[in-house]
Motif scaffolding. Structure first.
Motif, PDB file in Angstrom:
ATOM      1  N   SER A  54     -22.017  20.721  37.477  1.00  0.00           N
ATOM      2  CA  SER A  54     -21.080  20.992  36.392  1.00  0.00           C
ATOM      3  C   SER A  54     -21.059  22.474  36.032  1.00  0.00           C
ATOM      4  N   GLN A  55     -20.040  22.853  35.284  1.00  0.00           N
ATOM      5  CA  GLN A  55     -19.865  24.261  34.930  1.00  0.00           C
ATOM      6  C   GLN A  55     -20.925  24.725  33.929  1.00  0.00           C
ATOM      7  N   PRO A  96     -35.062  20.487  33.064  1.00  0.00           N
ATOM      8  CA  PRO A  96     -33.798  20.579  32.311  1.00  0.00           C
ATOM      9  C   PRO A  96     -32.545  20.518  33.187  1.00  0.00           C
ATOM     10  N   ILE A  97     -32.324  19.344  33.765  1.00  0.00           N
ATOM     11  CA  ILE A  97     -31.065  19.096  34.487  1.00  0.00           C
ATOM     12  C   ILE A  97     -30.827  17.596  34.409  1.00  0.00           C
ATOM     13  N   GLY A  98     -29.608  17.181  34.173  1.00  0.00           N
ATOM     14  CA  GLY A  98     -29.357  15.753  34.034  1.00  0.00           C
ATOM     15  C   GLY A  98     -27.994  15.366  34.548  1.00  0.00           C
ATOM     16  N   HIS A  99     -27.542  14.181  34.151  1.00  0.00           N
ATOM     17  CA  HIS A  99     -26.259  13.742  34.715  1.00  0.00           C
ATOM     18  C   HIS A  99     -25.100  14.577  34.210  1.00  0.00           C
ATOM     19  N   HIS A 102     -28.857  29.064  30.502  1.00  0.00           N
ATOM     20  CA  HIS A 102     -29.458  27.822  30.953  1.00  0.00           C
ATOM     21  C   HIS A 102     -30.419  28.175  32.101  1.00  0.00           C
ATOM     22  N   VAL A 103     -31.673  27.673  32.067  1.00  0.00           N
ATOM     23  CA  VAL A 103     -32.619  28.050  33.124  1.00  0.00           C
ATOM     24  C   VAL A 103     -32.290  27.393  34.460  1.00  0.00           C
ATOM     25  N   THR A 104     -31.437  26.385  34.395  1.00  0.00           N
ATOM     26  CA  THR A 104     -31.017  25.748  35.639  1.00  0.00           C
ATOM     27  C   THR A 104     -29.851  26.531  36.210  1.00  0.00           C
ATOM     28  N   THR A 105     -29.992  26.994  37.451  1.00  0.00           N
ATOM     29  CA  THR A 105     -28.941  27.832  38.032  1.00  0.00           C
ATOM     30  C   THR A 105     -28.624  27.398  39.459  1.00  0.00           C
ATOM     31  N   LEU A 106     -27.416  27.710  39.853  1.00  0.00           N
ATOM     32  CA  LEU A 106     -27.022  27.494  41.244  1.00  0.00           C
ATOM     33  C   LEU A 106     -26.932  28.859  41.900  1.00  0.00           C
TER      34      LEU A 106
END
Ligand code: PLP
Length: 367
Positions: A359-360, A280-283, A5-9
């Motif tokens: 979220s995970q 690309p990040i949502g609820h 996933h390109v969204t990362t923490l």
């Protein structure tokens, strides 16, 4: 932990180390530190944080059994306090050498029963007293029954006694907090007089360390949110380093002509031509729908871009009319503590909730 996933923490372990040392500098050298890594380490990564700090802390704490098992399976040997164990967890708690918070007489009796059946001696437990939060804990009236139960068996030993402050961050509640501290002092000394051993004592969370280190430091402190760079106010937060950055990229850019709408329910209607970016990040990733319709904002190329329309499950759209940017550019969903604090305020919540909501599905990346 990594996924595609390109969204990362991003988690900055050096910053965690810095913040840990900052809180250490606020307490006596001899005071033990317990680091609270419940809820996946406040949404970061409990295992990585535990690995980083295991040689520096006396204890870790988790809320539930499974969180403790995950740490043990990752090879963490440090004592682990389970803050909210359930009766049906007791066998597993013992199997994984976890130490339960016992907060009522039924739990005390049933834990002793389980240790008896397993032939344990001096199994460490921790007793929590309610001094005003009214959440979990024994009361002062339970003391004599606790000591008679405990003094008549050898299966368990009380390793520590503790309490939790209801408003340690709020100096307007100082009088109440000092009453809690006095009450804890009375309770703990009365109980200790009646016991055969001397448990250690603890009461302070992060904001307690910042506000009550001289009144209620006792033998250990319990550090949580401070590790991630959050103090009680802007000034204190500035003394800490940012740990968590939630990042994504622009998937697509759209020009929205006057009269067109954006997103579900057509919640945004353009009165002028604007440009939007879809991210690309949502609820489902933990971005509350309450951030929709210009309440929340992200940073793109150092500029604020407001969220347009409703938050989708997997995406948000933001207004980039005045921002020079391209598809593929980086987006900071949570840039730093100040950004998280301002977003939390905007939807009437606290940074804790935003962090633990991530979220995970979002990959955790160590820096
Ligand atoms: C979560 C928790 C903490 C840590 O609190 P912070 O405010 O994050 O420092 C400490 N003690 C108990 C009992 C907790 O539940």
């Amino acid at each position: 932990m990594k996924n595609n996933h390109v969204t990362t923490l991003e988690i900055d372990l050096n910053a965690i180390d810095f913040n840990f040392n900052y809180f250490k500098s606020k307490i006596h050298k001899t005071t033990k530190v317990l680091v609270v890594v419940k809820a996946f380490g406040y949404g970061s990564s409990a295992i990585e944080i535990a690995k980083l700090l295991e040689t520096k802390v006396a204890y870790f704490a988790v809320a539930y059994l499974d969180e403790g098992i995950a740490l043990r399976n990752a090879g963490i040997k440090t004592p682990i306090l389970v803050l909210h164990p359930q009766k049906n967890n007791f066998k597993k708690i013992i199997e994984y050498h976890l130490e339960p918070n016992i907060y009522s007489l039924p739990l005390l009796n049933s834990f002793i029963e389980v240790t008896k059946n397993l032939n344990f001696q001096s199994y460490p437990i921790h007793l929590k007293f309610n001094t005003g939060l009214n959440r979990l804990g024994f009361t002062e009236n339970n003391i004599s029954e606790i000591s008679s139960i405990v003094n008549n068996q050898e299966e368990i030993i009380i390793k520590s006694i503790f309490s939790h402050i209801a408003a340690s961050e709020d100096l307007n509640e100082r009088t109440f907090t000092l009453q809690q501290i006095t009450s804890f002092n009375t309770i703990s000394s009365t109980l200790i007089q009646q016991l055969k051993n001397t448990p250690f004592k603890h009461m302070l969370n992060t904001s307690g360390i910042l506000n009550y280190a001289s009144e209620a430091q006792f033998d250990m402190v319990r550090l949580g949110i401070g590790l991630y760079g959050f103090g009680n106010d802007e000034t204190q937060t500035k003394n800490l380093i940012n740990v968590l950055t939630l990042k994504s990229v622009i998937s697509q850019i759209h020009t929205i002509e006057e009269g067109e709408t954006v997103g579900y329910n057509r919640a945004f209607k353009a009165i002028l031509t604007i440009k939007t970016a879809t991210i690309p990040i949502g609820h489902a990733d933990g971005i509350s729908r309450q951030f929709g319709n210009e309440i929340g904002y992200v940073y793109i190329n150092n500029k604020k871009a407001q969220i347009v329309g409703n938050i989708c499950m997997d995406m948000i759209m933001v207004n980039i009319t005045d921002i020079d940017c391209n598809e593929g550019d980086e987006v900071l969903i949570y840039k730093n503590q100040q950004h998280i604090e301002s977003l939390a305020k905007a939807i009437n919540t606290i940074p804790y909730e935003l962090l633990t909501a991530i979220s995970q599905r979002v990959g955790r990346v160590l820096k």
